[in-house]
Write a protein that holds these residues in place. Structure first.
Motif, PDB file in Angstrom:
ATOM      1  N   THR A  21       0.827  -1.214   0.000  1.00  0.00           N
ATOM      2  CA  THR A  21       0.000   0.000   0.000  1.00  0.00           C
ATOM      3  C   THR A  21       0.860   1.263   0.000  1.00  0.00           C
ATOM      4  O   THR A  21       0.353   2.353  -0.239  1.00  0.00           O
ATOM      5  N   LEU A  22       2.146   1.119   0.279  1.00  0.00           N
ATOM      6  CA  LEU A  22       3.076   2.235   0.083  1.00  0.00           C
ATOM      7  C   LEU A  22       3.766   1.958  -1.243  1.00  0.00           C
ATOM      8  O   LEU A  22       4.562   1.035  -1.362  1.00  0.00           O
ATOM      9  N   ARG A  25       8.372   2.640  -3.491  1.00  0.00           N
ATOM     10  CA  ARG A  25       9.266   2.797  -2.339  1.00  0.00           C
ATOM     11  C   ARG A  25      10.643   3.292  -2.732  1.00  0.00           C
ATOM     12  O   ARG A  25      11.360   3.841  -1.906  1.00  0.00           O
ATOM     13  N   GLU A  31       4.540   6.908  -2.751  1.00  0.00           N
ATOM     14  CA  GLU A  31       3.124   7.279  -2.820  1.00  0.00           C
ATOM     15  C   GLU A  31       2.336   6.529  -1.751  1.00  0.00           C
ATOM     16  O   GLU A  31       2.294   5.297  -1.735  1.00  0.00           O
ATOM     17  N   GLU A  32       1.721   7.276  -0.869  1.00  0.00           N
ATOM     18  CA  GLU A  32       0.908   6.714   0.212  1.00  0.00           C
ATOM     19  C   GLU A  32      -0.511   6.500  -0.290  1.00  0.00           C
ATOM     20  O   GLU A  32      -1.143   7.438  -0.781  1.00  0.00           O
ATOM     21  N   THR A  33      -1.023   5.280  -0.204  1.00  0.00           N
ATOM     22  CA  THR A  33      -2.405   5.025  -0.607  1.00  0.00           C
ATOM     23  C   THR A  33      -3.352   4.948   0.594  1.00  0.00           C
ATOM     24  O   THR A  33      -4.562   4.962   0.407  1.00  0.00           O
ATOM     25  N   ARG A  35      -4.241   7.223   3.043  1.00  0.00           N
ATOM     26  CA  ARG A  35      -4.082   8.627   3.424  1.00  0.00           C
ATOM     27  C   ARG A  35      -4.884   9.025   4.661  1.00  0.00           C
ATOM     28  O   ARG A  35      -4.580  10.013   5.307  1.00  0.00           O
ATOM     29  N   ARG A  67       0.292   2.085   9.593  1.00  0.00           N
ATOM     30  CA  ARG A  67       1.461   2.430   8.770  1.00  0.00           C
ATOM     31  C   ARG A  67       2.752   1.937   9.426  1.00  0.00           C
ATOM     32  O   ARG A  67       3.661   1.453   8.758  1.00  0.00           O
ATOM     33  N   ARG A  70       2.939  -1.735   8.902  1.00  0.00           N
ATOM     34  CA  ARG A  70       3.297  -2.007   7.507  1.00  0.00           C
ATOM     35  C   ARG A  70       4.817  -1.975   7.319  1.00  0.00           C
ATOM     36  O   ARG A  70       5.397  -2.861   6.694  1.00  0.00           O
ATOM     37  N   GLU A  71       5.474  -0.969   7.875  1.00  0.00           N
ATOM     38  CA  GLU A  71       6.921  -0.849   7.710  1.00  0.00           C
ATOM     39  C   GLU A  71       7.672  -1.893   8.530  1.00  0.00           C
ATOM     40  O   GLU A  71       8.717  -2.391   8.114  1.00  0.00           O
TER      41      GLU A  71
END
Length: 201
Positions: A21-22, A25, A31-33, A35, A67, A70-71
């Motif tokens: 979703t990022l 990279r 681009e962040e989806t 938001r 987020r 996710r990382e």
């Protein structure tokens, strides 16, 4: 608000689809989806992790937590796929998040004349619980033999993560129809230009 075409579902595991979703990279500013909390709730619903029709999509704090998860998943998966041990802080964060997942009832299926546990994942009642299910999927992936099949798309402008389930274990792109074909067209055009340049000499 993000739309369905912003999200790509070629990861092969929900935790990899979530890391994807990022987008882009490799750029200085990816681009962040996801938001806002509504984007996160919609993604979780499309992924089958969150019960449809949830009126409260979550808070900004849940989005920030998502987020961060996710990382964490991305770092841990890429480390283990590369034969390295993930950071201890990432392991702690994954364990802490996975422990919050709702526990599905154990079910069985008949396969080849014998009983086996049924595969399946719970559907969460809120975004925070759905994130815990993603963490649980990441823990499962990290402990499975499948972790050695995690790849990063070979297209110059992609970098999406996916599980290579090809028989020869040589899949290069997240999707042949998207990145594979684009790469082949670009290489063909470059060869044609070189050929034209050589002919002109």
């Amino acid at each position: 608000m993000a739309t369905d075409d912003m999200w790509i579902w070629d990861g092969g595991r929900v935790c990899l689809d979530f890391t994807n979703t990022l987008r882009y990279r490799w750029r200085t500013a990816p681009e962040e989806t996801l938001r806002n909390p509504d984007d996160l709730a919609l993604w979780l619903q499309r992924a089958g992790m969150l019960a449809p029709g949830i009126q409260d999509p979550g808070t900004t704090a849940v989005l920030t937590s998502g987020r961060r998860l996710r990382e964490t998943v991305d770092r841990a998966v890429l480390a283990v796929a590369d034969g390295r041990v993930p950071l201890s802080g990432d392991v702690t964060a994954l364990n802490r998040s996975a422990a919050q997942a709702p526990r599905p009832a154990l079910q069985i299926v008949i396969a080849d004349g014998r009983l086996e546990p049924a595969a399946g994942m719970s559907v969460a009642a809120d975004a925070a619980a759905a994130l815990a299910l993603i963490a649980q999927d990441a823990v499962d992936l990290l402990l499975s033999a499948e972790i050695r099949r995690v790849r990063v798309c070979g297209a110059d402008e992609c970098a999406l993560r996916f599980v290579d389930r090809s028989p020869a274990r040589n899949r290069r792109w997240c999707s042949m129809s998207r990145c594979g074909n684009r790469t082949k067209v670009r290489l063909h055009q470059a060869r044609a230009r070189r050929s034209e340049d050589t002919s002109a000499d």
